[in-house]
Design a protein around this motif. Structure first.
Motif, PDB file in Angstrom:
ATOM      1  N   PRO A  62      -1.502  -3.112   7.330  1.00 42.67           N
ATOM      2  CA  PRO A  62      -1.017  -2.992   5.944  1.00 42.67           C
ATOM      3  C   PRO A  62      -0.166  -4.201   5.552  1.00 42.67           C
ATOM      4  N   PRO A  63       0.055  -4.386   4.243  1.00 41.32           N
ATOM      5  CA  PRO A  63       0.855  -5.546   3.809  1.00 41.32           C
ATOM      6  C   PRO A  63       2.316  -5.432   4.247  1.00 41.32           C
ATOM      7  N   LYS A  64       2.927  -6.623   4.442  1.00 43.58           N
ATOM      8  CA  LYS A  64       4.370  -6.657   4.714  1.00 43.58           C
ATOM      9  C   LYS A  64       5.072  -6.954   3.399  1.00 43.58           C
ATOM     10  N   GLU A  77       6.831   0.902  -1.879  1.00 43.38           N
ATOM     11  CA  GLU A  77       6.611   1.203  -0.459  1.00 43.38           C
ATOM     12  C   GLU A  77       5.162   1.628  -0.259  1.00 43.38           C
ATOM     13  N   VAL A  78       4.705   1.430   0.959  1.00 41.34           N
ATOM     14  CA  VAL A  78       3.303   1.729   1.282  1.00 41.34           C
ATOM     15  C   VAL A  78       3.254   2.847   2.319  1.00 41.34           C
ATOM     16  N   ASP A  79       2.446   3.850   2.040  1.00 41.11           N
ATOM     17  CA  ASP A  79       2.190   4.886   3.031  1.00 41.11           C
ATOM     18  C   ASP A  79       1.136   4.333   4.000  1.00 41.11           C
ATOM     19  N   GLN A  88       2.574  -9.384   1.241  1.00 43.80           N
ATOM     20  CA  GLN A  88       1.712 -10.313   1.998  1.00 43.80           C
ATOM     21  C   GLN A  88       0.837  -9.558   2.993  1.00 43.80           C
ATOM     22  N   ILE A  89      -0.471  -9.761   2.906  1.00 45.27           N
ATOM     23  CA  ILE A  89      -1.379  -9.100   3.853  1.00 45.27           C
ATOM     24  C   ILE A  89      -2.055 -10.102   4.789  1.00 45.27           C
ATOM     25  N   ASN A  90      -2.112 -11.382   4.386  1.00 47.43           N
ATOM     26  CA  ASN A  90      -2.710 -12.378   5.283  1.00 47.43           C
ATOM     27  C   ASN A  90      -1.811 -12.559   6.501  1.00 47.43           C
ATOM     28  N   ARG A 104      -3.335  -0.272  -8.732  1.00 44.96           N
ATOM     29  CA  ARG A 104      -4.373  -1.084  -8.105  1.00 44.96           C
ATOM     30  C   ARG A 104      -4.877  -0.493  -6.782  1.00 44.96           C
ATOM     31  N   CYS A 105      -4.048   0.312  -6.133  1.00 49.12           N
ATOM     32  CA  CYS A 105      -4.407   0.780  -4.786  1.00 49.12           C
ATOM     33  C   CYS A 105      -5.509   1.836  -4.868  1.00 49.12           C
ATOM     34  N   PRO A 106      -6.622   1.634  -4.171  1.00 51.01           N
ATOM     35  CA  PRO A 106      -7.735   2.582  -4.286  1.00 51.01           C
ATOM     36  C   PRO A 106      -7.479   3.916  -3.608  1.00 51.01           C
ATOM     37  N   VAL A 107      -6.463   4.000  -2.727  1.00 49.33           N
ATOM     38  CA  VAL A 107      -6.225   5.263  -2.024  1.00 49.33           C
ATOM     39  C   VAL A 107      -4.832   5.821  -2.329  1.00 49.33           C
ATOM     40  N   ALA A 108      -4.227   5.331  -3.403  1.00 49.61           N
ATOM     41  CA  ALA A 108      -2.911   5.818  -3.840  1.00 49.61           C
ATOM     42  C   ALA A 108      -1.889   5.777  -2.706  1.00 49.61           C
ATOM     43  N   ALA A 109      -1.841   4.650  -2.012  1.00 47.67           N
ATOM     44  CA  ALA A 109      -0.905   4.537  -0.881  1.00 47.67           C
ATOM     45  C   ALA A 109       0.413   3.864  -1.295  1.00 47.67           C
ATOM     46  N   ILE A 110       0.497   3.358  -2.540  1.00 49.21           N
ATOM     47  CA  ILE A 110       1.701   2.622  -2.951  1.00 49.21           C
ATOM     48  C   ILE A 110       2.545   3.505  -3.870  1.00 49.21           C
ATOM     49  N   ARG A 111       3.851   3.525  -3.604  1.00 47.05           N
ATOM     50  CA  ARG A 111       4.776   4.290  -4.459  1.00 47.05           C
ATOM     51  C   ARG A 111       5.934   3.378  -4.863  1.00 47.05           C
ATOM     52  N   LYS A 143      -2.147   6.053   4.889  1.00 44.19           N
ATOM     53  CA  LYS A 143      -3.235   6.076   3.907  1.00 44.19           C
ATOM     54  C   LYS A 143      -3.877   4.705   3.733  1.00 44.19           C
ATOM     55  N   CYS A 144      -3.105   3.646   3.925  1.00 43.84           N
ATOM     56  CA  CYS A 144      -3.552   2.287   3.588  1.00 43.84           C
ATOM     57  C   CYS A 144      -4.829   1.923   4.350  1.00 43.84           C
ATOM     58  N   ILE A 145      -5.803   1.422   3.629  1.00 40.92           N
ATOM     59  CA  ILE A 145      -7.048   1.004   4.286  1.00 40.92           C
ATOM     60  C   ILE A 145      -7.101  -0.528   4.453  1.00 40.92           C
ATOM     61  N   CYS A 146      -5.951  -1.183   4.238  1.00 39.85           N
ATOM     62  CA  CYS A 146      -5.827  -2.632   4.474  1.00 39.85           C
ATOM     63  C   CYS A 146      -6.836  -3.440   3.659  1.00 39.85           C
ATOM     64  N   CYS A 147      -7.023  -3.041   2.399  1.00 39.09           N
ATOM     65  CA  CYS A 147      -8.028  -3.740   1.592  1.00 39.09           C
ATOM     66  C   CYS A 147      -7.479  -5.047   1.023  1.00 39.09           C
ATOM     67  N   GLY A 148      -6.158  -5.107   0.830  1.00 39.68           N
ATOM     68  CA  GLY A 148      -5.569  -6.321   0.268  1.00 39.68           C
ATOM     69  C   GLY A 148      -5.562  -6.361  -1.248  1.00 39.68           C
ATOM     70  N   ALA A 149      -5.923  -5.273  -1.915  1.00 41.08           N
ATOM     71  CA  ALA A 149      -5.994  -5.300  -3.379  1.00 41.08           C
ATOM     72  C   ALA A 149      -4.616  -5.422  -4.023  1.00 41.08           C
ATOM     73  N   CYS A 150      -3.556  -5.041  -3.300  1.00 39.56           N
ATOM     74  CA  CYS A 150      -2.211  -5.117  -3.888  1.00 39.56           C
ATOM     75  C   CYS A 150      -1.647  -6.534  -3.829  1.00 39.56           C
ATOM     76  N   TYR A 151      -2.211  -7.376  -2.993  1.00 42.67           N
ATOM     77  CA  TYR A 151      -1.631  -8.708  -2.775  1.00 42.67           C
ATOM     78  C   TYR A 151      -1.808  -9.644  -3.974  1.00 42.67           C
TER      79      TYR A 151
HETATM   80  S1  SF4 Z   1      -3.804  -2.984   1.183  1.00 48.41           S
HETATM   81 FE1  SF4 Z   1      -5.118  -1.783  -0.209  1.00 48.41          FE
HETATM   82  S2  SF4 Z   1      -4.940   0.321   0.540  1.00 48.41           S
HETATM   83 FE2  SF4 Z   1      -3.233  -0.824   1.439  1.00 48.41          FE
HETATM   84  S3  SF4 Z   1      -1.544  -0.520   0.038  1.00 48.41           S
HETATM   85 FE3  SF4 Z   1      -2.548  -2.418  -0.589  1.00 48.41          FE
HETATM   86  S4  SF4 Z   1      -4.019  -1.770  -2.168  1.00 48.41           S
HETATM   87 FE4  SF4 Z   1      -3.402   0.079  -1.052  1.00 48.41          FE
END
Ligand code: SF4
Ligand code: SF4
Length: 358
Positions: free
Chosen positions: A192-194, A230-232, A250-252, A212-219, A235-243
């Protein structure tokens, strides 16, 4: 009362392509009768009126400096008829109206260091996304991956030794452009992102990041008295869409951003429906500047396809015929739990992984 005169819009966008076309192509537009493939890298089109045009294709590195572009154009002016076009896979094509111009043009291109090929059942130039040069979110350098891989696949570009054409793509993040083809080498984030909480309130529009989060992991969250997110992580699928909308997420990561290889993506055609690519290798090191591990897997898949595929079978047709278990057996790629789609939304997309098909 008279209406105020409407202000006409200023038209912009693509210019009319006909002005750039070779005169033979303009004259015979819509009237091509058949085409032939005299040699790798060359196509001959014959029109209903008997006119002929030869197309010579050469690979480029896509991200071209002005000196290389000038060199390519000078070759076109001297050895072709002064007409070029670029394909979607960054090949340059020269159009000429006489057979005797083909050989000198090929010699000039090869003397200048360009590779002629990429037609018919060859491995075409790899299409790629921007990489580190000019995108703000890449996890790898897609254009660098292409350079490293094409150095190894150069003979497959020059010759036509595959059962059918092979389109390879690379993509430098998981969510945006590129990354679909017979073989796709795509970034795979595995953690998950830092979050840099000191910056979130200044930089990010938090509601749009949450949305933006496809799995509603961000609050939304208050951290050290400052509004943040904060990120749950369960739930996070590490897609990087929030970055992209929130660079402080940061997810990279040098260690945890990996590569995944997918195969079998293809458009629909007269004989079949579109097919979606499926994951066949994951957790591959993102290892610049030559990415040897990813290249080795691509070469292994190509070798087995070349030996086992029947004439005119694309990679997806070949796998459809032999089945996914045989694909893993023949390529020697391990089938692991990471190949199984276990996301809870997968009941709609189970068909997306290699362990089940219906
Ligand atoms: S990486 Fe994807 S799934 Fe994880 S918190 Fe960001 S948007 Fe949501
Ligand atoms: S694939 Fe992603 S990181 Fe690469 S250029 Fe496209 S948007 Fe940028």
């Amino acid at each position: 009362m008279s209406q105020p005169a409407m202000r006409p819009p200023i038209e912009s966008g693509c210019p009319d392509g006909f002005q750039y076309m070779h005169p033979v192509m303009r004259r015979n537009f819509g009237a091509w009768k058949y085409h032939e493939h005299p040699r790798p890298g060359v196509l001959l089109h014959v029109s209903e009126f008997g006119e002929k045009i030869w197309t010579v294709k050469a690979g480029t590195q896509r991200i071209l400096d002005v000196f290389t572009l000038r060199k390519l154009c000078d070759i076109g002016d001297e050895y072709a008829d002064g007409y070029v076009r670029f394909t979607i896979r960054s090949n340059i094509e020269y159009m000429i109206d006489a057979e005797e111009k083909v050989e000198p043009l090929i010699n000039a291109l090869e003397e200048a260091g360009f590779i002629v090929g990429g037609t018919r059942n060859s491995v075409s130039m790899i299409s790629h996304t921007q990489g580190w040069l000019h995108c703000d979110i890449p996890g790898t350098d897609a254009s660098g991956v292409v350079k490293a891989m094409m150095d190894e696949l150069i003979d497959e570009f020059r010759t036509c030794n595959m059962p059918n054409r092979v389109h390879i793509t690379t993509s430098c993040c998981q969510i945006n452009c590129g990354g679909q083809g017979d073989i796709a080498i795509n970034v795979q984030h595995t953690k998950p992102p830092k979050i840099n909480h000191d910056l979130v309130a200044n930089v990010c529009e938090r509601p749009s990041v949450v949305a933006r989060c496809p799995v509603a992991a961000i609050r939304p969250a208050l951290v050290n008295g400052k509004p943040s997110l904060e990120v749950d992580e369960k739930k996070c699928i590490c897609c990087g869409a929030c970055y992209p909308p929130c660079p402080p997420m940061q997810i990279n990561d040098a260690e945890h951003t990996k590569f995944a290889i997918w195969v079998g993506g293809n458009h629909s055609n007269a004989r079949g429906k579109p097919t979606f690519q499926k994951l066949v290798a994951s957790g591959i090191p993102n290892n610049p500047p030559r990415w040897p591990e990813a290249t080795a897997i691509v070469k292994r898949i190509l070798k087995v396809y070349q030996e086992d595929g029947q004439d005119w079978e694309r990679i997806n047709d070949w796998i459809e015929r032999i089945g996914w278990p045989a694909f893993f057996e023949k390529t020697g790629l391990p089938f692991t739990r990471y190949h199984i789609e276990n996301w809870r939304g997968a009941r709609n997309t189970l068909n997306a992984s290699t362990h089940i098909r219906f």
